[in-house]
Each structure stands twice: as structure tokens, then as C-alpha cells.
Design an enzyme around this catalytic site. Structure first.
Site, short mmCIF file in Angstrom:
data_model
loop_
_atom_site.label_atom_id
_atom_site.label_comp_id
_atom_site.label_asym_id
_atom_site.label_seq_id
_atom_site.Cartn_x
_atom_site.Cartn_y
_atom_site.Cartn_z
N HIS A 217 0.84 -1.20 0.00
CA HIS A 217 0.00 0.00 0.00
C HIS A 217 0.87 1.25 0.00
O HIS A 217 0.43 2.32 0.38
CB HIS A 217 -0.92 0.04 1.22
CG HIS A 217 -1.58 -1.27 1.50
ND1 HIS A 217 -1.15 -2.12 2.49
CD2 HIS A 217 -2.62 -1.88 0.89
CE1 HIS A 217 -1.92 -3.20 2.49
NE2 HIS A 217 -2.80 -3.08 1.54
N ILE A 397 -14.73 12.97 15.23
CA ILE A 397 -15.58 12.58 14.10
C ILE A 397 -15.79 11.07 14.06
O ILE A 397 -16.88 10.58 13.74
CB ILE A 397 -15.01 13.12 12.77
CG1 ILE A 397 -16.05 13.02 11.67
CG2 ILE A 397 -13.75 12.44 12.35
CD1 ILE A 397 -15.60 13.64 10.38
N GLY A 398 -14.77 10.32 14.46
CA GLY A 398 -14.88 8.85 14.47
C GLY A 398 -15.90 8.39 15.50
O GLY A 398 -16.76 7.55 15.23
N GLY A 552 -9.06 9.11 23.87
CA GLY A 552 -9.95 7.96 24.09
C GLY A 552 -10.31 7.80 25.56
O GLY A 552 -11.43 7.40 25.90
#
Ligand code: ADP
Ligand code: MG
Length: 592
Positions: A217, A397-398, A552
């Protein structure tokens, strides 16, 4: 360029639909990927592979007798969501348990890991073997950190053949681990690949140059070289792999020359001829090699060499027959086709029996999720800013995307009369599927685990709440593997759980225990400001994060406080006062 599509956003899905249309004798579409369309002997271990799309024949092309039982297919170069893996594995399971095997990438590890927790919780025994063949991605003494590339094929092939031979899950897992341990790959890239709809490649290799060890990737390589001759390239790849060989290597090897997308077969064969000579000169015998496109990266220009050092057992399974759309070996008797439940049935799952009381509690669970949604919406911007200090700024946003989807799923299922279990598992699945990111997979998994712990009941007791808290925290620590002090949400979760259990065991009713626990979580979240991040995306910018709390941990503290306040003020007046949980919450007694 990737040029053939209507809407780039639908590329992976539509390509998979077309692949199935072209291979109905092998595969059937299920929600999340494909499974075999032919009969699978009852009790056979189901090898479920997968990963992002764009790597054909990996992964859907390897589904068939003697190889994989199913493939979970994510978006382009993106991990399938946990729910997809779960549904594919469930459809592939033939009663012998499930072996999940895939290349070692962080997103895949979280999502497949979450699916594994859920499958095991439902009684479908599930194990995982990660493929870690790429020697460019970490040194030999950190082999478990290496990513997976074309070595996927050797691990899948041996595991699939072992499953086909009727070996049990322990034996299939053991062989897959051994194959991975004895497999090494190294790739080179001459140019990048372009995602559908993008107007520039994901990465570039300068003209006339070759990048050694560049990931599929575009992950950074280990060195740049002027374009070598074929003989020089063969020498480079062979010498690097031989220098990295496993301790107990014998002298029989499988060699695989794999094209990454746009290197012609003639060129691959030319190179293979030179590689075979070098291996033979090094005293090795090349056994049943492969040369062609096996794990690609869209239109990437590049190739890789894989070696698997065989022993007698591995050789037997490597050489065994297999019959899949993209990989065939030897002869297998034709298989009868089988009936599969349609995608709708797979999503709906078995019918659930709920009493009016259980459905009322399901509505309470949905109301709690609406509260969680409210607090995330209020703090979305602040959480994003906190994550931007040392992370990638997407925590607000997550969380928002995840909780919006979770709350919507909870409203929908509870309106249809679902139990707490069904409401929370649907919510958790929606959360992880829509949120993306690390926290989305962890929150989704934890909500599902809490739902499974609570089950479908008419009433709950304090013990059930304690079990749900424990299951919630365990899911996150098992999946994310963060330790206390790593500066993650775990640093707020453990104090939360400990405070809850201490208060509850001391006779405090659930509401009170929850209040102490949420206070402990908020305090612990603030205290993370003094820590350096050791896990997650913030790790490379550890210094910047000093003095700021972990996003978090902060979001968990806020959510815990909101749930605690909500249950404190609403529960007594709700229509659930007769349930033991409500009674204990109202202070009428400890955990009876
Ligand atoms: P991403 O890290 O993918 O951008 P988010 O920004 O939404 O995802 O979430 C970041 C938060 O995820 C961190 O602040 C941390 O609390 C939590 N986190 C990251 N990795 C782990 C892990 N391995 N275990 C537990 N929590 C983690
Ligand atoms: Mg982030």
C-alpha cells in the site's frame, strides 16, 4: 490507472459481484464477502481469509475446496469491518470451528479480532493465525511485527489442505503457525498504483529506480536502487531471503514469484528462471513452485519472491489438490452445490423470543445509547482537537460516526421489540462498521461484549451489571492489547471497572457503584496527561502529547459520567421499577 467503474465508491462491491457472477460454481456472495457455493463436509474446519479489496486473487479468488472456506472482503485496501468478518465466518462455519488467517495489518487485526471474540462468545470456536512474511517490515527478532504479503498463499494453502484432510482446529492452527514461521518474502516496486477515482497514484517510485521492500500500500521501503538487470534482481532477492531463513530450515523450498499487478508474465518467468538456478546453486531443491499473480496491488508495478522452507508434513499439504477460481492444483472430485441463506437472512439471524419486559429493557438500552450519542455530539470538536495534538485529529468525528450508527441501530431494533442483547449487539456492530479507526473497533467490540454478557432477560440484577462492566473492559484489553500506562482509554477503563467492582462488592447498589466508577474514570482520564503514548497512532509524536490527556480516555470518562447520571435520574421513574436492577438502582437493597 484503474479506469473501469461507474461510481468509484462502489468499485469494490461491484467488482466482487462480478467476480461471483463469473465463478458461481465456486463462490456465493454473502453479506461481507464470499463463501464456497459447494457442499462442505460437516465438521470441516473453516479457513476464513480476507483483507482489503484490490489484491486479487487474494482473497476471494482463493475460496474453494482444499483452500479457503470464505473470504471477508473490505473496501479498496481497507480492512473488512468486524461485522463482515463475523457474518462470512458464520456462513462458512461447517461445525469444525473457524481459523481466521490474514496479513498482519493493524486495522485487520482489530476487526478480525473483534469478530473472533464474538464468534467465540457465540460458541463457534475461532482461532487466528497472522501472516508475517515480509522481511522488509521488521527485523527477524521482531518477526511477529512483520506485515503479510504474498506469504498469505503458503499459509492459506497449507491450512486449507489440512482442513480438507479433516484435521481438527488445533492441528490446522498448528500447521498454519509453522508455515508462517517458515515463510519469507521480499518485494520490490517500480511504480505505484492508483485507487479507483483517484487522479494520481497512491505513491511514486522515481523513474529508473526500484524501491526494495516497499509495502503493497506504499508503506516505506528499506532502500532505493537504480533499476537492476534481471540477474542482479534475482541475486538481490535470493540472497536477502536466504540470509533470513528460519532456524530449522531444511533444503526443500517452495518458491513463489508474485506479480503485483502490471509486470507481465513473460518478465516474471524470465526472473523465475534465474531465481531457480540461484536456489539450486545454493543447495536447495525447489518444490512445486508458483509464478504469476497471486497477491496483487491493483495496477502496481512490482513483484515479490516468497520462499517456504518445507518439512515432510508441510510438503504434503502444500502439494495437496485445491480447486478455487484463481488457484488450482491436482484433481479434486467435483462438489455438489449447496443452498445458502440469502444476504437478508444472514443479517437478520435467528428469530429472537422476547417478552414485553425484555423488550422494555431493550428500549432502556436504546435510551442509554441515545444519551451516549448526546454527550459525544456535545464534545465532538473538543475530542477532535485533543486527538490532533499528537494523533490524527479524527477521534471526535470517528466517535460521532460510530455512535450515530450505534444509536440508530439501537432505536431500530428496540422499536421492533428486541432484547438488551440484540439491541447492544446490533449497536456495537453498527458502531465498529461505521466509525473506522481504532476506537471504533474497540467501542464496537465492547458494546457487543456487554450485550452478550447481559443476554436476553426479563430483569437484571446487580451481578448482571458487574458482568457487563467486566465484559466491556475485557473486550477492549483483549482486542487492543494495551497495558496500563500506555496512554490509551485502558487507563480510564481499568480504574472504572475496579471502582465499580469494589463499591458493588462492598454492598453499594448499582447506581452508587456506577457513580463512583465514573468519577474514577474521569479522574484517571485527566491523569493520562502526564503519560507518554505507547500504543496507537499517537505513539510517534509522544513528546507532543505530554501535558494533554488521551482522547480515548477522555471520551470514555465523559460517556461513563453521562450513563451514570442518566440511570441515576431516569431509572426510578421509568416503567422498569419492578425489575431487580431498577430496585437496586433505587436504593432498595444491595445486590440480592
Ligand atoms: P485512531 O487512533 O485510529 O485515529 P481514534 O482517534 O478514534 O482512532 O482513537 C484514538 C484513541 O484510541 C486513543 O486516544 C486511545 O485511547 C485509543 N486506543 C488506541 N489504540 C488503543 C489500544 N491498542 N487499546 C486501547 N485503546 C487504544
Ligand atoms: Mg485518531
Amino acid at each position: 490507472m484503474t479506469q473501469i467503474f461507474d461510481n468509484p465508491a462502489d468499485f469494490a462491491d461491484e467488482a466482487l459481484d462480478g467476480f461471483v457472477a463469473a465463478n458461481r460454481g465456486y463462490v456465493a456472495r454473502v453479506d461481507g464477502g464470499v463463501v464456497r457455493s459447494t457442499e462442505v463436509p460437516a465438521g470441516q474446519v473453516a479457513l476464513v481469509v480476507g483483507g482489503g479489496s484490490g489484491h486479487y486473487p487474494a482473497f476471494a479468488g482463493l475460496v474453494g475446496p482444499g483452500l479457503a472456506a470464505g473470504s471477508a472482503c473490505g473496501n479498496m485496501f481497507a480492512s473488512p469491518a468486524a461485522g463482515q468478518v463475523y457474518r462470512v465466518a458464520k456462513a462458512a462455519n461447517a461445525g469444525g470451528g473457524v481459523l481466521l488467517s490474514y496479513g498482519n495489518y493493524a486495522g485487520d487485526v482489530l476487526h478480525f479480532g473483534q469478530a473472533q471474540l464474538r464468534l467465540n462468545a457465540e460458541g463457534i470456536e475461532t482461532r487466528t493465525v497472522l501472516v508475517t512474511d515480509d522481511i522488509a517490515s521488521a527485523p527477524l527478532d521482531e518477526i511477529e511485527k512483520r506485515r503479510g504479503i504474498a506469504g498469505d498463499l503458503t499459509v492459506f494453502k497449507v491450512a486449507g489442505a489440512a482442513a480438507e484432510a479433516g484435521l481438527d482446529l488445533d492441528a490446522v492452527e498448528r500447521l498454519a503457525i509453522r508455515t508462517n514461521y517458515r515463510t519469507r518474502s521480499l518485494g520490490v516496486a517500480f511504480d505505484g498504483c492508483t485507487l479507483p477515482g483517484a487522479d494520481a497514484p497512491l505513491f511514486h517510485v522515481p523513474a529508473g529506480q526500484m524501491s526494495l521492500g516497499l509495502g503493497i500500500h506504499g508503506e516505506p521501503g528499506i532502500s532505493e536502487h537504480p533499476m537492476p538487470t534481471a540477474s542482479e534482481l534475482a541475486e538481490l532477492l535470493v540472497s536477502r531471503l536466504l540470509a533470513d531463513k528460519p532456524d530449522d530450515a531444511g533444503n526443500r523450498v517452495v518458491a513463489i514469484v508474485n506479480g503485483l499487478g502490471t509486470v507481465k508474465y513473460d518478465e516474471l518467468f524470465l526472473l523465475f528462471g534465474k531465481i531457480e538456478k540461484l536456489l539450486t546453486a545454493a543447495g536447495l531443491t525447489v518444490v512445486e513452485p508458483e509464478c504469476g499473480e497471486l497477491v496483487t496491488s491493483l495496477d502496481m508495478s512490482g513483484l515479490s519472491l516468497t520462499l517456504l522452507w518445507l518439512d515432510d508434513e508441510l510438503e504434503q499439504f502444500w502439494a495437496a489438490p485445491a480447486d478455487t477460481p484463481a488457484f488450482r492444483k491436482g484433481n479434486l472430485a467435483p462438489r455438489a452445490s449447496r443452498e445458502l441463506a440469502g444476504p437478508e437472512d444472514a443479517v437478520a439471524g435467528e428469530a429472537e423470543n422476547t417478552t414485553p419486559a425484555a423488550a422494555g429493557l431493550g428500549r432502556l438500552a436504546a435510551a442509554v445509547l441515545a444519551q451516549v450519542q448526546g454527550v459525544v455530539v456535545e464534545h465532538e470538536e473538543e475530542l477532535g482537537n485533543l486527538d490532533a495534538i499528537a494523533g490524527d485529529g479524527d477521534h471526535g468525528i470517528g466517535m460521532r460516526r460510530g455512535v450515530d450508527a450505534a444509536s440508530a441501530a439501537a432505536q431500530e431494533t428496540s422499536a421492533a421489540g428486541a432484547s438488551v442483547e440484540r439491541v447492544l449487539t446490533a449497536a456495537g456492530e453498527a458502531w465498529s462498521e461505521r466509525a473506522g479507526g481504532t476506537s471504533g473497533a474497540l467501542w464496537g467490540s465492547a458494546v457487543i461484549a456487554a450485550g452478550l454478557a447481559l443476554g436476553n432477560k426479563d430483569s437484571y440484577r446487580g451481578e448482571d451489571a458487574a458482568a457487563a462492566v467486566t465484559a466491556f473492559v475485557d473486550a477492549i484489553t483483549e482486542l487492543g492489547k494495551a497495558e496500563p500506562g500506555d496512554k490509551t482509554m485502558v487507563d480510564a477503563l481499568l480504574p472504572f471497572r475496579d471502582a465499580f467492582l469494589t463499591a458493588f462488592d462492598g454492598g453499594t447498589p448499582v447506581r452508587g457503584a456506577l457513580a463512583s466508577a465514573s468519577a474514577a474514570a474521569q479522574e484517571a482520564a485527566e491523569t493520562t496527561a502526564s503519560l507518554r503514548p505507547l500504543k496507537g497512532r499517537a505513539r510517534p509524536l509522544a513528546e507532543k502529547s505530554l501535558g494533554h490527556p488521551d482522547p480515548g480516555a477522555v471520551s470514555f470518562g465523559l460517556i461513563a459520567a453521562r450513563i451514570s447520571n442518566y440511570l441515576d435520574s431516569e431509572l426510578i421513574d421509568s416503567d422498569l421499577t419492578d425489575s431487580p436492577l431498577a430496585a437496586s438502582a433505587a436504593g432498595n437493597g444491595a445486590h440480592a
